[in-house]
Enzyme design. Structure first.
Site, PDB file in Angstrom:
ATOM      1  N   TYR A 155       0.855  -1.205   0.000  1.00 20.22           N
ATOM      2  CA  TYR A 155       0.000   0.000   0.000  1.00 20.22           C
ATOM      3  C   TYR A 155       0.888   1.252   0.000  1.00 20.22           C
ATOM      4  O   TYR A 155       0.512   2.300  -0.523  1.00 20.22           O
ATOM      5  CB  TYR A 155      -0.960  -0.025   1.191  1.00 20.22           C
ATOM      6  CG  TYR A 155      -2.195   0.823   0.986  1.00 20.22           C
ATOM      7  CD1 TYR A 155      -3.035   0.643  -0.110  1.00 20.22           C
ATOM      8  CD2 TYR A 155      -2.523   1.828   1.899  1.00 20.22           C
ATOM      9  CE1 TYR A 155      -4.162   1.423  -0.292  1.00 20.22           C
ATOM     10  CE2 TYR A 155      -3.652   2.608   1.727  1.00 20.22           C
ATOM     11  CZ  TYR A 155      -4.465   2.403   0.630  1.00 20.22           C
ATOM     12  OH  TYR A 155      -5.581   3.189   0.461  1.00 20.22           O
ATOM     13  N   LYS A 162      -3.025   8.373   2.804  1.00 23.13           N
ATOM     14  CA  LYS A 162      -4.285   8.231   3.570  1.00 23.13           C
ATOM     15  C   LYS A 162      -4.112   8.740   5.000  1.00 23.13           C
ATOM     16  O   LYS A 162      -5.053   9.269   5.593  1.00 23.13           O
ATOM     17  CB  LYS A 162      -4.755   6.775   3.568  1.00 23.13           C
ATOM     18  CG  LYS A 162      -5.206   6.254   2.206  1.00 23.13           C
ATOM     19  CD  LYS A 162      -6.392   7.017   1.629  1.00 23.13           C
ATOM     20  CE  LYS A 162      -7.016   6.306   0.444  1.00 23.13           C
ATOM     21  NZ  LYS A 162      -7.988   7.134  -0.279  1.00 23.13           N
TER      22      LYS A 162
HETATM   23  P1  NAP Z   1     -12.363   3.601  -8.387  1.00 24.45           P
HETATM   24  O1  NAP Z   1     -13.683   3.081  -8.770  1.00 24.45           O
HETATM   25  O2  NAP Z   1     -11.228   3.340  -9.311  1.00 24.45           O
HETATM   26  O3  NAP Z   1     -12.489   5.152  -8.056  1.00 24.45           O
HETATM   27  C1  NAP Z   1     -11.375   6.001  -7.936  1.00 24.45           C
HETATM   28  C2  NAP Z   1     -11.741   7.288  -8.599  1.00 24.45           C
HETATM   29  O4  NAP Z   1     -10.696   8.274  -8.458  1.00 24.45           O
HETATM   30  C3  NAP Z   1     -11.954   7.112 -10.097  1.00 24.45           C
HETATM   31  O5  NAP Z   1     -13.204   7.662 -10.455  1.00 24.45           O
HETATM   32  C4  NAP Z   1     -10.806   7.890 -10.685  1.00 24.45           C
HETATM   33  O6  NAP Z   1     -11.020   8.363 -11.977  1.00 24.45           O
HETATM   34  C5  NAP Z   1     -10.698   8.991  -9.668  1.00 24.45           C
HETATM   35  N1  NAP Z   1      -9.522   9.829  -9.917  1.00 24.45           N
HETATM   36  C6  NAP Z   1      -8.214   9.452  -9.982  1.00 24.45           C
HETATM   37  N2  NAP Z   1      -7.460  10.518 -10.327  1.00 24.45           N
HETATM   38  C7  NAP Z   1      -8.312  11.581 -10.479  1.00 24.45           C
HETATM   39  C8  NAP Z   1      -8.141  12.939 -10.833  1.00 24.45           C
HETATM   40  N3  NAP Z   1      -6.940  13.466 -11.112  1.00 24.45           N
HETATM   41  N4  NAP Z   1      -9.249  13.741 -10.872  1.00 24.45           N
HETATM   42  C9  NAP Z   1     -10.464  13.252 -10.593  1.00 24.45           C
HETATM   43  N5  NAP Z   1     -10.694  11.959 -10.260  1.00 24.45           N
HETATM   44  C10 NAP Z   1      -9.618  11.137 -10.214  1.00 24.45           C
HETATM   45  O7  NAP Z   1     -11.883   2.985  -6.985  1.00 24.45           O
HETATM   46  P2  NAP Z   1     -12.514   2.959  -5.507  1.00 24.45           P
HETATM   47  O8  NAP Z   1     -11.854   1.810  -4.864  1.00 24.45           O
HETATM   48  O9  NAP Z   1     -13.970   3.077  -5.556  1.00 24.45           O
HETATM   49  O10 NAP Z   1     -11.862   4.266  -4.855  1.00 24.45           O
HETATM   50  C11 NAP Z   1     -12.619   5.294  -4.243  1.00 24.45           C
HETATM   51  C12 NAP Z   1     -11.935   5.721  -2.949  1.00 24.45           C
HETATM   52  O11 NAP Z   1     -12.063   4.658  -1.994  1.00 24.45           O
HETATM   53  C13 NAP Z   1     -10.447   6.002  -3.067  1.00 24.45           C
HETATM   54  O12 NAP Z   1     -10.108   7.096  -2.250  1.00 24.45           O
HETATM   55  C14 NAP Z   1      -9.823   4.736  -2.510  1.00 24.45           C
HETATM   56  O13 NAP Z   1      -8.517   4.943  -2.006  1.00 24.45           O
HETATM   57  C15 NAP Z   1     -10.805   4.451  -1.398  1.00 24.45           C
HETATM   58  N6  NAP Z   1     -10.760   3.110  -0.838  1.00 24.45           N
HETATM   59  C16 NAP Z   1     -10.823   2.014  -1.657  1.00 24.45           C
HETATM   60  C17 NAP Z   1     -10.776   0.752  -1.105  1.00 24.45           C
HETATM   61  C18 NAP Z   1     -10.820  -0.475  -1.994  1.00 24.45           C
HETATM   62  O14 NAP Z   1     -10.453  -1.557  -1.524  1.00 24.45           O
HETATM   63  N7  NAP Z   1     -11.284  -0.373  -3.218  1.00 24.45           N
HETATM   64  C19 NAP Z   1     -10.691   0.590   0.282  1.00 24.45           C
HETATM   65  C20 NAP Z   1     -10.647   1.717   1.089  1.00 24.45           C
HETATM   66  C21 NAP Z   1     -10.675   2.981   0.514  1.00 24.45           C
HETATM   67  P3  NAP Z   1     -10.167   7.623 -13.148  1.00 24.45           P
HETATM   68  O15 NAP Z   1     -10.672   6.228 -13.216  1.00 24.45           O
HETATM   69  O16 NAP Z   1     -10.420   8.415 -14.353  1.00 24.45           O
HETATM   70  O17 NAP Z   1      -8.709   7.672 -12.749  1.00 24.45           O
END
Ligand code: NAP
Length: 264
Positions: A155, A162
Site C-alpha cells: 500500500y 491516507k
Molecule cells: P475507483 O472506482 O477506481 O475510483 C477512484 C476514482 O478516483 C476514479 O473515479 C478515478 O477516476 C478517480 N480519480 C483518480 N485521479 C483523479 C483525478 N486526477 N481527478 C479526478 N478523479 C480522479 O476505486 P474505488 O476503490 O472506488 O476508490 C474510491 C476511494 O475509496 C479512493 O479514495 C480509494 O482509495 C478508497 N478506498 C478504496 C478501497 C478499496 O479496496 N477499493 C478501500 C478503502 C478505501 P479515473 O478512473 O479516471 O482515474
C-alpha cells in the site's frame, strides 16, 4: 422515512458501477437525495453519464482534481444548477502502479508528490470550493483505508497519503465546524474496484480478509453507502472529524489469524 429528502449531494469518484462512490450514490438516491456527479477524464463520461441518468441525475461534469480551474468550473456549475449543496463525497485516489509494488523506501519524489496531490490535497481543495455552497451547513466525506494506520504490504505511499488525508479530515472539521459543516472519513475494507487492482497482491488480501475479519465477510460498496447516508443525514449531526470503519471489524484485531479451512 427518507433520510436525505431535500438534500443535494455532489459525488466525485465514480469510475464505473463497481466504484465505492457508485455504492454511495445509489444509497443516497434511495434516501431521497438529489445528486450531481463529476468524472476525471473525457473517456469516463460515457460510463458515468448513463449511471447518473439511471438514478435521475443529469448533472455530470468533468473535473480533474489536479487542476484548480476545473474545480472552480464544476462548483460554478453546481451553484447554478443547485444553489445550495448539503453533501460532498470525495472518493478519489491515485498513485503510480510502480509505487504500489516495490518497497516503500523506493518511492520516487514525483510519485510521492502525485499521490499526495490527487489523494490528499484534492479533498482540501474540494472542501474549500464546496463550503460556500453549504449555506445550511453540510456534511463532507472522504474515503480512506486501514493502511493509513498500520503497515499494509504494497500500500506504500498510498498509506502515507491516507494518513495525511485522515489528518486533513480533522483540520477541516475544526475549520468548518463553526459553519455547521461536518467532515468525516469512512475507512472501507477492501473492495474489488479499478483502483484496488493497481495495488500489487490485492486479490490475495481480498480473499483472506473474509477469513480473518470478525464478521467473516468482505464488505461491499453498498455497505459503505449505508454509512455514508448516516453521515450525510441529520442522524449524525454531532459527528465530525472522525474516521469511521466499515470493514467487518477487521481493524479491531491485534494479530489477525486465518481460520483453519481458509486455504481452500
Ligand atoms: P475507483 O472506482 O477506481 O475510483 C477512484 C476514482 O478516483 C476514479 O473515479 C478515478 O477516476 C478517480 N480519480 C483518480 N485521479 C483523479 C483525478 N486526477 N481527478 C479526478 N478523479 C480522479 O476505486 P474505488 O476503490 O472506488 O476508490 C474510491 C476511494 O475509496 C479512493 O479514495 C480509494 O482509495 C478508497 N478506498 C478504496 C478501497 C478499496 O479496496 N477499493 C478501500 C478503502 C478505501 P479515473 O478512473 O479516471 O482515474
Amino acid at each position: 422515512m427518507s433520510l436525505l429528502a431535500g438534500k443535494t449531494a455532489l459525488i466525485f469518484g465514480v469510475a464505473n458501477d463497481h466504484s465505492i462512490a457508485w455504492g454511495i450514490a445509489k444509497a443516497m438516491h434511495e434516501q431521497g437525495a438529489r445528486l450531481g456527479f463529476s468524472y476525471a477524464v473525457e473517456s469516463l463520461e460515457r460510463r458515468v453519464r448513463p449511471l447518473a441518468e439511471s438514478i435521475g441525475s443529469t448533472f455530470v461534469e468533468p473535473c480533474d482534481v489536479s487542476d484548480d480551474s476545473q474545480i472552480e468550473d464544476v462548483f460554478e456549475k453546481s451553484a447554478d444548477a443547485f444553489g445550495t449543496v448539503d453533501t460532498l463525497v470525495h472518493a478519489i485516489a491515485f498513485a503510480g502502479r510502480e509505487e504500489l509494488s516495490r518497497p516503500y523506501s523506493e518511492t520516487s519524489r514525483e510519485g510521492f508528490r502525485v499521490a499526495m496531490d490527487i489523494s490528499v490535497y484534492s479533498f482540501t481543495a474540494l472542501a474549500r470550493a464546496a463550503a460556500p455552497l453549504m449555506k445550511n451547513g453540510g456534511s463532507m466525506l472522504t474515503l480512506t483505508y486501514y493502511g493509513a494506520q498500520k503497515v499494509t504490504t504494497n500500500y506504500n505511499v498510498m498509506g502515507v497519503a491516507k494518513a495525511a488525508l485522515e489528518a486533513s479530515v480533522r483540520y477541516l472539521a475544526a475549520d468548518l465546524g463553526p459553519r455547521g459543516i461536518r467532515v468525516n472519513a469512512i475507512s472501507a475494507g477492501p473492495v474489488r474496484t479499478l483502483s484496488a487492482a493497481g495495488v500489487s497482491g490485492f486479490k490475495r488480501l481480498y480473499r483472506q480478509f473474509a477469513d480473518m475479519a470478525p464478521l467473516r465477510r468482505n464488505i461491499t460498496p453498498e455497505d459503505v453507502g449505508g454509512a455514508a447516508v448516516w453521515l450525510a443525514s441529520d442522524l449524525a449531526q454531532a459527528v465530525t472529524g472522525e474516521t469511521i470503519f466499515v470493514d467487518s471489524g477487521y481493524n479491531i484485531l491485534g494479530v489477525p489469524t486465518l481460520e483453519e479451512h481458509s486455504s481452500s
